[in-house]
Design a protein around this motif. Structure first.
Motif, PDB file in Angstrom:
ATOM      1  N   LEU A 172       0.727  -8.364  26.520  1.00  8.89           N
ATOM      2  CA  LEU A 172       1.761  -7.869  25.222  1.00  8.89           C
ATOM      3  C   LEU A 172       1.152  -6.748  24.637  1.00  8.89           C
ATOM      4  O   LEU A 172       1.771  -6.105  23.830  1.00  8.89           O
ATOM      5  N   GLU A 173      -0.056  -6.445  24.697  1.00  6.77           N
ATOM      6  CA  GLU A 173      -0.719  -5.315  24.090  1.00  6.77           C
ATOM      7  C   GLU A 173      -0.574  -5.288  22.641  1.00  6.77           C
ATOM      8  O   GLU A 173      -0.329  -4.491  22.023  1.00  6.77           O
ATOM      9  N   LEU A 174      -0.878  -6.615  22.078  1.00  8.15           N
ATOM     10  CA  LEU A 174      -0.855  -6.648  20.659  1.00  8.15           C
ATOM     11  C   LEU A 174      -2.214  -6.131  20.055  1.00  8.15           C
ATOM     12  O   LEU A 174      -3.066  -6.194  21.034  1.00  8.15           O
ATOM     13  N   LYS A 175      -2.227  -5.928  18.787  1.00  5.81           N
ATOM     14  CA  LYS A 175      -3.609  -5.390  18.551  1.00  5.81           C
ATOM     15  C   LYS A 175      -4.191  -6.426  17.361  1.00  5.81           C
ATOM     16  O   LYS A 175      -3.430  -7.022  16.689  1.00  5.81           O
ATOM     17  N   VAL A 176      -5.626  -6.821  17.801  1.00  4.07           N
ATOM     18  CA  VAL A 176      -6.116  -7.771  16.516  1.00  4.07           C
ATOM     19  C   VAL A 176      -6.193  -7.100  15.214  1.00  4.07           C
ATOM     20  O   VAL A 176      -6.545  -5.531  14.899  1.00  4.07           O
ATOM     21  N   VAL A 177      -5.736  -7.628  14.157  1.00  4.62           N
ATOM     22  CA  VAL A 177      -5.999  -7.198  12.863  1.00  4.62           C
ATOM     23  C   VAL A 177      -6.882  -7.833  11.938  1.00  4.62           C
ATOM     24  O   VAL A 177      -6.948  -9.247  12.043  1.00  4.62           O
ATOM     25  N   LYS A 178      -7.812  -7.183  11.486  1.00  2.88           N
ATOM     26  CA  LYS A 178      -9.087  -7.937  10.685  1.00  2.88           C
ATOM     27  C   LYS A 178      -8.691  -8.154   9.167  1.00  2.88           C
ATOM     28  O   LYS A 178      -9.447  -8.596   8.438  1.00  2.88           O
ATOM     29  N   LYS A 179      -7.517  -7.063   8.636  1.00  5.54           N
ATOM     30  CA  LYS A 179      -7.572  -7.082   7.226  1.00  5.54           C
ATOM     31  C   LYS A 179      -6.114  -7.650   6.938  1.00  5.54           C
ATOM     32  O   LYS A 179      -5.050  -7.511   7.640  1.00  5.54           O
ATOM     33  N   PRO A 180      -6.030  -8.400   5.724  1.00  4.05           N
ATOM     34  CA  PRO A 180      -4.744  -8.869   5.469  1.00  4.05           C
ATOM     35  C   PRO A 180      -3.637  -8.040   5.379  1.00  4.05           C
ATOM     36  O   PRO A 180      -3.877  -6.749   5.171  1.00  4.05           O
ATOM     37  N   VAL A 181      -2.419  -8.491   5.213  1.00  2.00           N
ATOM     38  CA  VAL A 181      -1.161  -7.448   5.439  1.00  2.00           C
ATOM     39  C   VAL A 181      -1.203  -6.889   4.033  1.00  2.00           C
ATOM     40  O   VAL A 181      -0.639  -5.820   3.722  1.00  2.00           O
ATOM     41  N   LEU A 182      -1.747  -7.386   2.857  1.00  3.01           N
ATOM     42  CA  LEU A 182      -1.821  -6.736   1.780  1.00  3.01           C
ATOM     43  C   LEU A 182      -2.415  -5.192   1.736  1.00  3.01           C
ATOM     44  O   LEU A 182      -2.049  -4.386   1.462  1.00  3.01           O
ATOM     45  N   VAL A 183      -3.391  -5.091   2.680  1.00  3.11           N
ATOM     46  CA  VAL A 183      -4.033  -3.730   2.804  1.00  3.11           C
ATOM     47  C   VAL A 183      -3.094  -2.828   3.456  1.00  3.11           C
ATOM     48  O   VAL A 183      -3.102  -1.551   2.799  1.00  3.11           O
ATOM     49  N   ALA A 184      -2.385  -3.283   4.170  1.00  2.00           N
ATOM     50  CA  ALA A 184      -1.346  -2.411   5.002  1.00  2.00           C
ATOM     51  C   ALA A 184      -0.044  -2.112   3.750  1.00  2.00           C
ATOM     52  O   ALA A 184       0.330  -0.869   3.857  1.00  2.00           O
ATOM     53  N   ALA A 185       0.136  -2.926   3.204  1.00  2.00           N
ATOM     54  CA  ALA A 185       1.295  -2.866   2.183  1.00  2.00           C
ATOM     55  C   ALA A 185       0.732  -1.938   0.999  1.00  2.00           C
ATOM     56  O   ALA A 185       1.529  -0.948   0.628  1.00  2.00           O
ATOM     57  N   LEU A 186      -0.607  -1.738   0.557  1.00  2.00           N
ATOM     58  CA  LEU A 186      -1.107  -1.120  -0.313  1.00  2.00           C
ATOM     59  C   LEU A 186      -1.260   0.305   0.138  1.00  2.00           C
ATOM     60  O   LEU A 186      -1.006   1.300  -0.626  1.00  2.00           O
ATOM     61  N   LYS A 187      -1.543   0.147   1.441  1.00  2.00           N
ATOM     62  CA  LYS A 187      -1.632   1.652   2.055  1.00  2.00           C
ATOM     63  C   LYS A 187      -0.390   2.572   1.990  1.00  2.00           C
ATOM     64  O   LYS A 187      -0.190   3.845   1.878  1.00  2.00           O
TER      65      LYS A 187
END
Lengths: 506, 252
Positions: A172-187
């Motif tokens: 399915l070509e998902l990517k492993v994420v190592k940082k919580p969603v909070l980091v993406a939200a802040l970004k």
């Protein structure tokens, strides 16, 4: 067994429906629930929870509302507590578990909303032939961020989880994420965790001309002033004003210590401005400190007397309210704003009038060494008979020395700087205990005079006198320890360290 | 960690249903809970839809060649794990007998799980055997279901004297009535009579109910599919009666 990845991000071309249907073709699954939710993240302004490796997240839907406290680094859940509304301060949580976990970290700091995410949440069980759940999936479909899938492993079924994880990554070509969603939200907001600290941390090139380098210091301090300004006006918590004032004080210290690096006109104008700003905000901060210490004051009195002090608390609250209103008005005034804007413009401009060729390394060495010698000179004349004013002067010099060392700390070896700062801090603490207790004692007697005009019970005045005596005793105790503490500060080892750090390089 | 054995000499009296339902209630209250299915009939394993097979069988397990932890499986419920049965458990007596200090063997095997679990439920096969002795040596509490019949009274007395002969002073025997038919006058009068003779019998009465029988079809604890009803309330009452005995019990 190698660690199984458990957090994934869906590629943009794979929607949730497709993800579920493609997974279901390979692994029998059961959708257990699906709901709309709102996830709100909280931390203090100075990131105390993040610094303690924690994420605080309020999850709300029609069916539930709970607070999750988890580890930032591995997203492991620590506590889950039902909670309808987030209080401002950790002391206001109804749950003793949350108070116990969060109050020691957050203390007087308000919990602020960092980010609020709307999402559709799906919970799925992966089943075996016996319809036993062998893994669980949580899918979070965000409105504005990439969708996430979390895999919950079930003990004894690690092999199935590995197969599932491999399928996600390879098919399915998902990517492993190592940082919580909070980091993406802040970004998405142009931010990152830990993006505020009142502490200066400037990596100077030692050869940078000093007059350029100090502007970097002023700029960082100005940034702290600006970042804290609005919440100091709003009194969101006491530390906004505190950080604001420390940055003001450090700017003042800079203007007096770096006089040779600015024109006389600039030095005079802004020294006067920042001195005014310090004075204008001083009463509110003093009252903040009395109110923050209030429970401690009560606890220092005999049990029978403690409640007698409560009217003082009410008096301080009223006084604080007025002081805060005045402070807010001042920080919205032209008297505050115009010079601050001018100061910012000045920091952006190149100062051609400065004829100082020193590098920042040379300048820092010379300046620190000079103030250090002043501290030694002042300290060595103090004996048991010296009046309080000389200890006060020594405290001011120590503060200047501390600020200088902190401004330039990255020019020196970290362990050595830590050692000199430790020695200096210990001396400052003692001088602080001496003076602060004496100042508080005087303030208390002043409050008493003011309160006597009002309708306050006699017992309160007796309790206040007892407190004043206690503060006087504390001040005297600190005074009696001065010689011993000063001897530690000027011990050969510390003197040699100061000399080796700040003299040899000049 | 407290160890609770559900045990009867007689089979078919609701022993496994009790283990599974009490373990479910313990886990649902937030206690880390393990069920060890020691019965080769593997009814507990069946209720949790977990294959009754362990690597190496009883021989390697009892010999200490296999650690328990890697054999443990997560159930479909939070905080609730199962150590499945294995058909080789039919020979547990023989395997225990072949080793040293057989009666202390289970206790020793369970020791490494001390920090992992608050409660461990041992679902024992019906019989009086070497395995029973090992179970009693390991357990803090023995929960024993009793059907309100005269024959069951005799069995309870047998069990009491067996425990007393084994000199297991710390072991607490907690009998309770199971498969009670409230419509039968005989059940009611027998229960009153038995409770007068044996005041240690708990007051919770587990009914003979189709709700409980459904467990075999649903293959899950009662609490997994029902939130109300006589049966679940009876198990809740039983757990509330058992819990203080576990909290006050001295650590072994």
């Amino acid at each position: 067994m190698a660690e199984i990845p458990v957090h994934f991000e869906l590629p943009s071309n794979l929607n949730i429906e497709k993800f579920i249907s493609r997974t279901a073709k390979k692994f029998p699954l059961q959708l257990t629930s699906q709901y709309y939710a709102v996830k709100t993240f909280y931390d203090s302004f100075d990131w105390r929870l993040y610094d303690a490796d924690l994420i605080c997240e309020l999850n709300q839907s029609k069916q539930f509302s709970y607070l999750n406290l988890s580890n930032y680094s591995n997203e492991q859940l620590i506590s889950r507590v039902d909670l309808e509304n987030m209080p401002v301060f950790a002391s206001d949580f109804a749950s003793p578990v949350l108070v116990q976990q969060l109050l020691p970290l957050l203390e007087m700091r308000a919990m602020l909303q960092l980010s609020c995410l709307n999402l559709q949440c799906y919970h799925l069980n992966i089943l075996n032939n016996d319809e036993k759940t062998i893994a669980r999936l949580t899918i979070e479909e965000y409105e504005s961020l990439k969708h996430r899938v979390s895999l919950e492993l079930i003990k004894g079924y690690e092999k199935a989880a590995t197969q599932l994880s491999e399928f996600f990554l390879e098919s399915l070509e998902l990517k492993v994420v190592k940082k919580p969603v909070l980091v993406a939200a802040l970004k998405a907001q142009g931010r990152f965790p830990g993006d505020y600290s009142a502490k200066l941390d400037i990596n100077f090139d030692p050869n940078t001309p000093a007059h350029k380098a100090i502007k970097t210091i002023y700029k960082q301090l100005l940034q702290v002033i600006k970042l804290n300004e609005q919440d100091a006006i709003n009194a969101t918590d006491t530390e906004f004003l505190h950080d604001f004032r420390v940055a003001v004080r450090k700017t003042r210290a800079g203007l007096s210590q770096f006089k040779s690096l600015a024109s006389e006109e600039v030095s005079n104008r802004y020294s006067a401005y920042f001195a005014w700003l310090g004075q204008t905000t001083s009463l509110t901060r003093d009252l903040d400190v009395y109110l923050l210490n209030f429970e401690h004051y009560k606890a220092s009195l005999p049990v029978a007397m403690r409640d007698d002090l409560n009217p003082l608390g009410e008096f301080l609250q009223l006084k604080h309210k007025t002081a805060q209103q005045e402070l807010a008005a001042q920080l919205k005034s032209k008297q505050y704003l115009t010079p601050l804007i001018d100061w910012e413009h000045y920091l952006e401009k190149a100062d051609k009038s400065i004829d100082n060729k020193l590098s920042i390394q040379e300048f820092a060495n010379a300046r620190i060494w000079k103030i250090y010698q002043r501290v030694i000179k002042q300290g060595s004349t103090i004996n048991n008979q010296s009046p309080p004013v000389v200890l006060h002067d020594l405290r001011k010099s120590c503060k200047k020395l501390r600020y200088l060392i902190e401004f330039f700390q990255n020019l020196y070896p970290e362990t050595d700087i830590k050692s000199v700062l430790k020695a200096l801090k210990e001396l400052q603490e003692l001088l602080g205990d001496f003076q602060d207790s004496a100042v508080q004692e005087q303030a208390l007697l002043q409050f008493k005079t003011e309160m006597m005009a009002g309708d306050y019970p006699e017992q309160t005045f007796i309790a206040m006198e007892a407190l004043a005596q206690m503060l006087e005793a504390k001040s005297c105790q600190a005074r009696s320890h001065f010689s011993k503490q000063y001897a530690v500060f000027v011990a050969t080892r510390n003197r040699s360290l100061f000399k080796s750090l700040f003299v040899s390089k000049t | 960690m407290k160890i609770i054995a559900t045990y009867t000499i007689k089979g078919g009296v609701g022993k496994t249903a009790t283990t599974v339902n009490l373990a479910f209630l313990a886990a649902a209250s937030g206690y880390k809970t393990l069920v060890w299915d020691l019965d080769p009939q593997a009814a507990s394993s069946y209720y949790f839809r977990i294959k009754p097979k362990i690597k190496g069988g009883s021989k390697e397990l009892i010999a200490g060649k296999t650690e328990l932890d890697p054999l443990i499986k997560g159930t479909d419920f939070d905080n609730l794990h199962l150590l499945p049965a294995d058909f080789s458990f039919r020979n547990l007596d023989l395997v225990l007998d072949a080793g040293k200090k057989p009666t202390q063997r289970l206790q020793k095997l369970l020791q490494p799980l001390e920090k992992e679990y608050d409660f461990i439920f041992l679902d024992c096969p019906p019989s009086i055997s070497l395995l029973s002795e090992a179970v009693f040596a390991a357990a803090d509490v023995v929960l024993s279901p009793v059907i309100p019949t005269t024959l069951s009274l005799r069995t309870l007395e047998q069990l009491k004297s067996f425990i007393s002969e084994s000199k297991l002073k710390k072991l607490k025997l907690l009998p309770f009535f199971s498969m009670v038919d409230g419509r039968k006058k005989l059940h009611i009068s027998l229960m009153e009579e038995m409770q007068a003779q044996h005041p240690e019998i708990l007051s919770a009465r587990i009914p003979c109910s189709s709700e409980i029988e459904q467990m075999g079809i649903k293959r899950m604890p009662l609490g997994g599919y029902a939130t109300k009803g006589r049966a679940i309330e009876a198990y809740q009452q039983l757990w509330q009666e058992v819990l203080p005995h576990l909290q006050s019990h001295q650590q072994k």
